[in-house]
Design a protein around this motif. Sequence first.
Motif, PDB file in Angstrom:
ATOM      1  N   ALA A  48     -78.588 -37.522 -87.069  1.00  0.00           N
ATOM      2  CA  ALA A  48     -78.505 -37.130 -88.455  1.00  0.00           C
ATOM      3  C   ALA A  48     -80.042 -35.835 -88.733  1.00  0.00           C
ATOM      4  O   ALA A  48     -79.506 -35.283 -89.353  1.00  0.00           O
ATOM      5  CB  ALA A  48     -78.803 -38.187 -89.543  1.00  0.00           C
ATOM      6  N   LYS A  59     -78.250 -28.344 -88.571  1.00  0.00           N
ATOM      7  CA  LYS A  59     -76.586 -28.318 -88.926  1.00  0.00           C
ATOM      8  C   LYS A  59     -75.960 -27.223 -88.304  1.00  0.00           C
ATOM      9  O   LYS A  59     -76.291 -26.233 -88.391  1.00  0.00           O
ATOM     10  CB  LYS A  59     -76.657 -28.419 -90.585  1.00  0.00           C
ATOM     11  CG  LYS A  59     -77.214 -29.688 -91.119  1.00  0.00           C
ATOM     12  CD  LYS A  59     -76.797 -29.667 -92.439  1.00  0.00           C
ATOM     13  CE  LYS A  59     -77.290 -30.899 -93.254  1.00  0.00           C
ATOM     14  NZ  LYS A  59     -78.693 -30.223 -93.479  1.00  0.00           N
ATOM     15  N   ASP A  99     -70.874 -29.100 -89.487  1.00  0.00           N
ATOM     16  CA  ASP A  99     -71.621 -29.690 -90.085  1.00  0.00           C
ATOM     17  C   ASP A  99     -71.670 -29.224 -91.601  1.00  0.00           C
ATOM     18  O   ASP A  99     -71.455 -29.996 -92.777  1.00  0.00           O
ATOM     19  CB  ASP A  99     -72.884 -30.009 -89.508  1.00  0.00           C
ATOM     20  CG  ASP A  99     -73.015 -30.801 -88.533  1.00  0.00           C
ATOM     21  OD1 ASP A  99     -72.134 -31.552 -88.034  1.00  0.00           O
ATOM     22  OD2 ASP A  99     -74.105 -30.460 -87.695  1.00  0.00           O
ATOM     23  N   ARG A 100     -72.032 -27.896 -91.654  1.00  0.00           N
ATOM     24  CA  ARG A 100     -72.139 -27.376 -93.115  1.00  0.00           C
ATOM     25  C   ARG A 100     -70.802 -27.505 -93.674  1.00  0.00           C
ATOM     26  O   ARG A 100     -70.632 -27.529 -95.108  1.00  0.00           O
ATOM     27  CB  ARG A 100     -72.767 -25.968 -92.762  1.00  0.00           C
ATOM     28  CG  ARG A 100     -74.162 -26.102 -92.644  1.00  0.00           C
ATOM     29  CD  ARG A 100     -74.899 -24.633 -92.600  1.00  0.00           C
ATOM     30  NE  ARG A 100     -74.624 -23.954 -91.405  1.00  0.00           N
ATOM     31  CZ  ARG A 100     -74.222 -22.762 -90.978  1.00  0.00           C
ATOM     32  NH1 ARG A 100     -73.403 -22.230 -91.972  1.00  0.00           N
ATOM     33  NH2 ARG A 100     -73.885 -22.206 -89.769  1.00  0.00           N
ATOM     34  N   LEU A 130     -70.050 -30.722 -95.149  1.00  0.00           N
ATOM     35  CA  LEU A 130     -70.949 -31.219 -96.204  1.00  0.00           C
ATOM     36  C   LEU A 130     -70.462 -30.337 -97.471  1.00  0.00           C
ATOM     37  O   LEU A 130     -70.408 -30.876 -98.624  1.00  0.00           O
ATOM     38  CB  LEU A 130     -72.343 -30.797 -96.038  1.00  0.00           C
ATOM     39  CG  LEU A 130     -72.970 -31.814 -95.000  1.00  0.00           C
ATOM     40  CD1 LEU A 130     -74.384 -31.452 -94.539  1.00  0.00           C
ATOM     41  CD2 LEU A 130     -72.892 -33.255 -95.585  1.00  0.00           C
ATOM     42  N   ASN A 158     -72.617 -35.363 -86.293  1.00  0.00           N
ATOM     43  CA  ASN A 158     -74.114 -35.774 -86.909  1.00  0.00           C
ATOM     44  C   ASN A 158     -74.238 -36.041 -88.036  1.00  0.00           C
ATOM     45  O   ASN A 158     -75.016 -36.662 -88.837  1.00  0.00           O
ATOM     46  CB  ASN A 158     -75.050 -34.625 -86.457  1.00  0.00           C
ATOM     47  CG  ASN A 158     -75.522 -34.545 -84.872  1.00  0.00           C
ATOM     48  OD1 ASN A 158     -75.235 -35.587 -84.279  1.00  0.00           O
ATOM     49  ND2 ASN A 158     -75.816 -33.404 -84.372  1.00  0.00           N
ATOM     50  N   GLN A 159     -73.105 -35.435 -89.126  1.00  0.00           N
ATOM     51  CA  GLN A 159     -73.397 -35.696 -90.752  1.00  0.00           C
ATOM     52  C   GLN A 159     -72.080 -37.096 -90.928  1.00  0.00           C
ATOM     53  O   GLN A 159     -72.102 -37.200 -92.106  1.00  0.00           O
ATOM     54  CB  GLN A 159     -72.749 -34.482 -91.344  1.00  0.00           C
ATOM     55  CG  GLN A 159     -73.829 -33.293 -90.879  1.00  0.00           C
ATOM     56  CD  GLN A 159     -74.919 -33.970 -91.894  1.00  0.00           C
ATOM     57  OE1 GLN A 159     -75.150 -34.721 -92.535  1.00  0.00           O
ATOM     58  NE2 GLN A 159     -76.206 -33.317 -91.073  1.00  0.00           N
ATOM     59  N   ALA A 197     -73.935 -39.776 -93.036  1.00  0.00           N
ATOM     60  CA  ALA A 197     -74.150 -39.164 -94.391  1.00  0.00           C
ATOM     61  C   ALA A 197     -72.918 -39.094 -95.251  1.00  0.00           C
ATOM     62  O   ALA A 197     -72.925 -39.453 -96.429  1.00  0.00           O
ATOM     63  CB  ALA A 197     -74.878 -37.815 -94.472  1.00  0.00           C
TER      64      ALA A 197
END
Length: 952
Positions: free
Chosen positions: A697, A701, A705-706, A709, A753-754, A757
Amino acid sequence: MKENYSAKEIEARWQKTWEDEAVFQPEPDSREKFFLTIPYPYLNGNLHAGHTRTFTIGDAVARFQRMRGKNVLFPMAFHATGTPIVGLSELIANRDPLIWDVYTKLHGIPEAELSSLNTPEKIVLYFRREAKRAMQSIGYSIDWRREFTTTDPAYSKFIEWQYGILRRLDYVVKGSHPVRWCPHDKNPVEDHDILKGEDATIMDFALIKFRMGDKVLPCATLRPETVFGVTNLWLNPDVDYVLCTVNGESWVVSKEAYEKLTFTDRSVAFGSEISGRELIGKKVTNPLTGTEVPILPAAFVDPDNGSGIVMSVPAHAPYDYLALKDLYDKDLTEYGITEDLRQIKFISLIQSPGYGELPAVEAVNELNVADQNDPKAEEATKMVYRREFHNGVLKANTGKYAGIAVSKIKDVLLADLIEQGMAEIFYEFSETPVICRCGTRCVIMMVRDQWFLEYSDPEWKSNVLRCLAGMKIIPEEFRTEFINKVDWLKDKACARRKGLGTHLPWDKEWLIESLGDSTIYMAYYILAKYVNAGMKIDSLPPEFFEYIFMDKGDAARVAGITGIPETTVRQIHDDFAYWYPVDIRTSGKDLVANHLLFFLYHHVAVFPERLWPKAIAVNGFVSLEGQKMSKSKGPLLTLRQAVADNGADVTRLYILGNAEGTADVDWRNDGVEATRAHMERFYNFAREVLADGSIDASADKSLIDRWMLSRLQRRIAEATEAMENIQTRRALQSAFYLLFNDLRWYQRRGGRNQLRAVLSAWVRMMSPFTPHVCEEIWAAGLGEGYASLAEWPAADAALVDERAEKAEDLLERTLKDVQEILTITKSTPAKITLYTAPAWKKEMLRLALDSAQANLGKLDMGALMKQAMATPAIAAHKKDAPKYAQKLAKAAHSLSAEALGLDEFETLTREKAYLADAFGVPVEIFSADEAGEDPKGKSRQAEPGRPAIYIE
RNA sequence: GCGGGGGUUGCCAAGUGGUUAAAGGCGCAGGGCUUAGGACCCUGUCACGAAGGUGUUCGCGGGUUCGACUCCCGUCCCCCGCACCA
């Protein structure tokens, strides 16, 4: 988390935890409060899918608001007053076969259990217990410390207090009202007691009192304004009439009408029989105009309709015209009529567009009606009536009513006529016969000395309207409905002789009607907690309620009178001050015209304006496989059955996700199965993410990833807004289904990786809808405490990444385009080359956009070219520029800046490996600006947002 | 009759002037995965198609507009309420 999703196990465990840990038992604190209520269920059966919808919406809203940081009060109680429970107990005691069938099969009550429910008290206890269990089994976050039943002694005291206030305000008055009545049972007839004629409504006719000497010949009519145009009366020569005394006057009516009159609030005495023949030929006086008109014979006069005497308005009533015409050449000397009836002059009194002087004559001619026995006569009558009612205006010969629209005149004129003693009201069924279940023909009975809530009171109405104006109504379209219903609402009988309930404090013979005791009970929830905890309730006088609810008097004095400790009295008072008013009441749409309206009426009557309700949300019903549910006939799905079959979370998700607002949810097994599959996917996804040790995490990013999100923020924003407006379906589309699709794309594009979250936010967003599985996932390592009490995710605008989203859009679009070409050409590619748009085309698009914007969507091709040629970067491509300009000009109104602001070459180059992998062949990326290999000259097709494609 | 709501592609359903052949789900078809099936993943699903195209669609008929599923008029059909009953 277990390998497999086991709803039963998870749900039972969390429900127990919530209860053991008192998770949903709010007390006043410094947070903002949110008081949500739902109409309590009536205890004459088990909760079904319809209840499930309304309650689940409420629970989801309560949970949502709780997670948004509000202190949420969500209580529940049970309704038992009224007649149905008493009736049910009798039917069960008598082992009524129909009831037996319905309650064992549809409501799923074991026979042994059912046979024990032979008193109202036992029924209340049984269904109260069942309903509570059902609500717990689906995981409602109700504060059960506040439950009560409307037959509780303390509740009765509360109701007595309320009615005392209404009485003082003069909102409870005595009056009479007409009801459907069975002369055999000597009782009002309710809907389900009707064998035939259930659609019949009670209509109020005007009874115009024509006079013949000292006798009154009343004529019933729905069009009192036509009394100005009466040329004669009609009597049926073959019908028996009765001479009788009505309120001291001497009346002539048909035998049938006489019978009906005896049920009204008039004092009626039989005189003698008189045949129609005897009266025909005599003259009567029109009470309004004073004109003398003759009585003529007509076969169409039905003795069972109205008084059996009909006034004749041949200018406007086709039947009257036809009947008169039929007499023109008849010998009427047997009635002593010798005058030429052709001399009777028609009186026209309504002007309506499309009609001349004599609408009845015109209609008869238009439809070619032969005589009064012709079925088309009915049609002609309806036609004239409709047109005159909607567009007609009274003529000069109606005196002070001249110029008024027909649609507006009836009530005014009738009131005037009644005041002058020229007319009365006569009630009649809209269709006959109406037959009671016992086989007897029903009549309309005037119930005397009945207690009424005076909902017609203009000041009361205007306060309700003011309350409505300040409220949020969801959906907003229902506001009109509410306003119209307030307008329409008349006085309502509020007392009954039979059933369960509270007696009127000042007239103990009467029980308060059961809708009237369910209007401000939300206030009682505050009290109920203390009553349930054993508070002394022997003496709860008005002073007690007035101190608590109206802040009158003082705690010490109330403590003295009631024997309740002063601290407790003060605490209840403070609790009320904290929790009231109701922030939102959610309810099924069937309660709009009655319960919800009364809820408002009584609030504005009893409480000051600051304590009036803030919002009402209305929702639709639930049908089963396209069929309407019926508690008595089936099909019926009980809440407990739904949960037993599918689990609480799946049931909730299905019912909240399939419709919203006033649309109905259709419960379909295939749909529920699909929902269950989604639920399992959600569970498995969460389990895999939580078990994934490779997630970093803290890593920088990446673009994807961005992107993830960014999408998440949009989903959160949409779901939040939807929930604020009680749009559960829209919220779930965003928070569940679309987010799920986003996650699939994220993973497919190598994102990882996100995941935690996103899952954290996702679980919290799903918690109001599927709370059990969310607790389970949450507890498996996402956060502390309960998911039910975790913070609802907030959309972070800083995480919205337009560029990342554009880049992914471009990629997706490009994939699709290539795919389409491959499909059409059915070719197997060896290599794919992409050319991104040259800089000059972007430049030109920018020019076109500016120009189109400046000229309100209009784009002049010439002007654009002129500008373009002045721009060196474009001018260098003189040969290709006009073609592109033309294209832009054509699409001027729908040009989008979407394609600008993204380096397409860089984006696609970065994804080269992904693209190559997706198609299984090498992929080359060139910019059309650079000289790359381009054997077919495809690069010239490249446009901003749409790379050119060359497939070998 | 009065009042309120509605008719969208096989089904459910989103969509209120251009980003819309029209979200999402279901169903169906093809592919992947799998010993097989299920689940899962990908693709397609109005028609035709010659390289990303064209045509025809949002109950029906008109109209407004450069442009309408979206606005206006008319029309047909469906659902709900009309009470003393919860």
